[in-house]
Write a protein that holds these residues in place. Sequence first.
Motif, PDB file in Angstrom:
ATOM      1  N   ASP A 179     -15.424 -11.022  26.467  1.00 50.41           N
ATOM      2  CA  ASP A 179     -15.742 -10.617  27.834  1.00 50.41           C
ATOM      3  C   ASP A 179     -17.178 -10.131  27.977  1.00 50.41           C
ATOM      4  O   ASP A 179     -17.619  -9.802  29.081  1.00 50.41           O
ATOM      5  N   GLN A 180     -17.920 -10.090  26.850  1.00 52.42           N
ATOM      6  CA  GLN A 180     -19.309  -9.640  26.861  1.00 52.42           C
ATOM      7  C   GLN A 180     -20.222 -10.774  26.405  1.00 52.42           C
ATOM      8  O   GLN A 180     -19.852 -11.574  25.549  1.00 52.42           O
ATOM      9  N   PRO A 181     -21.445 -10.854  26.967  1.00 53.37           N
ATOM     10  CA  PRO A 181     -22.378 -11.881  26.499  1.00 53.37           C
ATOM     11  C   PRO A 181     -22.968 -11.520  25.136  1.00 53.37           C
ATOM     12  O   PRO A 181     -22.928 -10.364  24.716  1.00 53.37           O
ATOM     13  N   THR A 182     -23.508 -12.512  24.468  1.00 56.27           N
ATOM     14  CA  THR A 182     -24.107 -12.320  23.148  1.00 56.27           C
ATOM     15  C   THR A 182     -25.426 -11.553  23.253  1.00 56.27           C
ATOM     16  O   THR A 182     -26.278 -11.872  24.079  1.00 56.27           O
ATOM     17  N   VAL A 183     -25.577 -10.556  22.399  1.00 59.13           N
ATOM     18  CA  VAL A 183     -26.837  -9.818  22.287  1.00 59.13           C
ATOM     19  C   VAL A 183     -27.581 -10.372  21.077  1.00 59.13           C
ATOM     20  O   VAL A 183     -27.126 -10.217  19.942  1.00 59.13           O
ATOM     21  N   LEU A 184     -28.708 -11.029  21.302  1.00 58.56           N
ATOM     22  CA  LEU A 184     -29.476 -11.618  20.212  1.00 58.56           C
ATOM     23  C   LEU A 184     -30.505 -10.637  19.670  1.00 58.56           C
ATOM     24  O   LEU A 184     -30.609 -10.432  18.463  1.00 58.56           O
ATOM     25  N   LEU A 185     -31.304 -10.042  20.551  1.00 56.18           N
ATOM     26  CA  LEU A 185     -32.302  -9.041  20.162  1.00 56.18           C
ATOM     27  C   LEU A 185     -31.807  -7.658  20.548  1.00 56.18           C
ATOM     28  O   LEU A 185     -31.157  -7.481  21.580  1.00 56.18           O
ATOM     29  N   ASP A 186     -32.152  -6.671  19.712  1.00 53.57           N
ATOM     30  CA  ASP A 186     -31.803  -5.296  20.047  1.00 53.57           C
ATOM     31  C   ASP A 186     -32.640  -4.358  19.189  1.00 53.57           C
ATOM     32  O   ASP A 186     -33.103  -4.735  18.103  1.00 53.57           O
ATOM     33  N   ASP A 187     -32.805  -3.137  19.679  1.00 52.20           N
ATOM     34  CA  ASP A 187     -33.538  -2.107  18.950  1.00 52.20           C
ATOM     35  C   ASP A 187     -32.642  -0.877  18.917  1.00 52.20           C
ATOM     36  O   ASP A 187     -32.832   0.067  19.665  1.00 52.20           O
ATOM     37  N   SER A 188     -31.631  -0.931  18.038  1.00 48.64           N
ATOM     38  CA  SER A 188     -30.628   0.120  17.978  1.00 48.64           C
ATOM     39  C   SER A 188     -30.284   0.408  16.528  1.00 48.64           C
ATOM     40  O   SER A 188     -30.854  -0.179  15.606  1.00 48.64           O
ATOM     41  N   SER A 189     -29.322   1.322  16.337  1.00 50.11           N
ATOM     42  CA  SER A 189     -28.914   1.655  14.977  1.00 50.11           C
ATOM     43  C   SER A 189     -28.144   0.516  14.322  1.00 50.11           C
ATOM     44  O   SER A 189     -28.075   0.426  13.101  1.00 50.11           O
ATOM     45  N   ASP A 190     -27.561  -0.381  15.133  1.00 48.19           N
ATOM     46  CA  ASP A 190     -26.787  -1.502  14.599  1.00 48.19           C
ATOM     47  C   ASP A 190     -27.631  -2.736  14.321  1.00 48.19           C
ATOM     48  O   ASP A 190     -27.294  -3.538  13.456  1.00 48.19           O
ATOM     49  N   LEU A 191     -28.701  -2.902  15.077  1.00 47.37           N
ATOM     50  CA  LEU A 191     -29.527  -4.093  14.945  1.00 47.37           C
ATOM     51  C   LEU A 191     -30.975  -3.768  15.296  1.00 47.37           C
ATOM     52  O   LEU A 191     -31.240  -3.202  16.358  1.00 47.37           O
ATOM     53  N   ASN A 192     -31.895  -4.119  14.398  1.00 46.58           N
ATOM     54  CA  ASN A 192     -33.322  -3.984  14.665  1.00 46.58           C
ATOM     55  C   ASN A 192     -33.923  -5.392  14.639  1.00 46.58           C
ATOM     56  O   ASN A 192     -34.177  -5.952  13.581  1.00 46.58           O
ATOM     57  N   TYR A 193     -34.090  -5.972  15.814  1.00 41.52           N
ATOM     58  CA  TYR A 193     -34.536  -7.362  15.934  1.00 41.52           C
ATOM     59  C   TYR A 193     -35.325  -7.450  17.231  1.00 41.52           C
ATOM     60  O   TYR A 193     -34.755  -7.426  18.324  1.00 41.52           O
ATOM     61  N   VAL A 194     -36.669  -7.511  17.129  1.00 39.66           N
ATOM     62  CA  VAL A 194     -37.528  -7.441  18.301  1.00 39.66           C
ATOM     63  C   VAL A 194     -38.642  -8.482  18.213  1.00 39.66           C
ATOM     64  O   VAL A 194     -38.932  -9.023  17.146  1.00 39.66           O
ATOM     65  N   VAL A 195     -39.257  -8.746  19.375  1.00 40.56           N
ATOM     66  CA  VAL A 195     -40.383  -9.681  19.478  1.00 40.56           C
ATOM     67  C   VAL A 195     -41.630  -8.879  19.851  1.00 40.56           C
ATOM     68  O   VAL A 195     -41.614  -8.125  20.825  1.00 40.56           O
TER      69      VAL A 195
END
Length: 569
Positions: A127-143
């Motif tokens: 029910d949620q869209p895919t999160v590709l980039l994020d800057d959080s405790s679970d995922l650090n992936y940025v441009v």
Amino acid sequence: MDIRRTVLWMIFSFSLLLLWNNWQVHNGKPSLFGGPTPATAPQAQNQPPSTTGTPQQNPGTAIPSAPDAAQPASAAPGGVPAGAARAAAESQKVVVTTDVLRLTFDTTGAQIVRAVLLKYPDANRGDQPTVLLDDSSDLNYVVQSGVVGAAGQPGFPTHQTPFRMISSERNMTGDTLSVVFEAESGGMKVTKTYTLHRGRYDIDVRHDMTNTSANPARPSLYLQLQRDGNNPPDTSSFYHTFTGMAVYSDQDKFQKATFSDIEKKKASYIKQADNGWIAVVQHYFATAWIPPEGKVRTNELVQVRDNLFAARTVEAVGEVAPGASATVDAHLWVGPQDQKAMAALAPGLELVVDYGWLTIIAKPLFALMTWLHSILGNWGWTIVALTVLIKLVFYPLAATSYRSMARMKQVTPRLQALKEKYGDDKQKLNAAMMEMYRTEKINPLGGCLPMVVQIPVFISLYWVLLASVEMRGAPWLGWVHDLSVHDPYFILPAIMMATMFLQIKLNPTPPDPVQAKVMMIMPLVFGGMMFMFPAGLVLYWCVNNTLSILQQWYITRKLRVETEAAAKR
């Protein structure tokens, strides 16, 4: 040679191959079917996002080092601009939405710190869209991107510098949406313009650099992708998919590196080129910076800190006189591995879709499937149609094989008589069997050839179904809602086991009771392995088995009619 024993050993060997491959992947070893060793970087789920991703060195430039928390805000000229240590407190998050993307920009560095793919549901939360980039405790992936100067020059705006947003639109109303940020530092004003397009995942990024000082400047632009070394949350333990970084050039083509190789400084890639791109790749999705062609740039794949890595390309802009400006246009991809759109954006960009070592077969298979899908409109029926076409192509080989097996079945009583006659004298038994094969015009290896030919096709189709984002979430009918994951009710694996069992019953029964029992177990072994394979692959195998049974029944019946007719003459 006994054809039954040959077939038995081939099936048994292939089963061991698949089981050994899964064991290798489970223990972090490379897959035998393609793809390098999975990343083994240490997990750091609870570490805070890093701001230390600034490039450290580039020939001819004095690139500022990362700010130190103990360093006072008034850094010396040539270091980080004054006030950069307060950037985190002053930064603002700006959310921009198109019909396919929801991007979050951080005014610190005008970097993209979150990307939501609105058309692709999350694998674990539909029910949620895919999160590709994020800057959080679970995922650090940025441009990120920034400008650095030559040695001795003051610090220009980097991805650590506070920017301000000078555009106002945050929702796409037309075909394009421009998001503009501006910052000035060290006598250099940098304006970043992100131009988003309706229905597209490629973004035009323009960097305008204006020298506001009284002295000439020699800026260099860096484009950077920063990601932690963790696997995506939907990573399967049953099969391996690549997560890591890649560099492409006309000279060395597609080169990929795991985070483990980057950490150990074993990554092999082209360091300087005037073409190509850099990317971060994971199952189904990718990000990529595509700098302008024809300008020499330096590529780097580096470890920023524990479990944090960066892919960057640095390009010298040239001398900019006082009051003059320079512009560098680049392209950014943030989204699914859409092969057609990626190939149109940059040469070789579609190669982020990892088909393993059988790409030479997999790519034509995918092209054929794409054409069939354009007609049928359903990927499940596309797989069915593809299987029918493959069976038609291999029909001459199959016909020869089934004729050989049918003849073998007819002479089974004579083979049993020979075994009883010669007992344990293997040499005389084999000589008598070969003479009978020659007289009856039977090729003892005739039944193996179609199986050998189909194994590369099977593995290639496996990678097509596993790696192609078009299969993600694609339904077939009824209970099969996603061809890229296993059958939720295991109906297709059960059908596959039943069709394999029927095939075995149609073949000659091995005279050796042990062989006969092992042959009857093989459907359970193969079916068990298919329980967690993509439903699309099991669908292919079920249709393939069904068509094989029909072919074998038809050819065997035709041969029996021919034999009976010849006997009446």
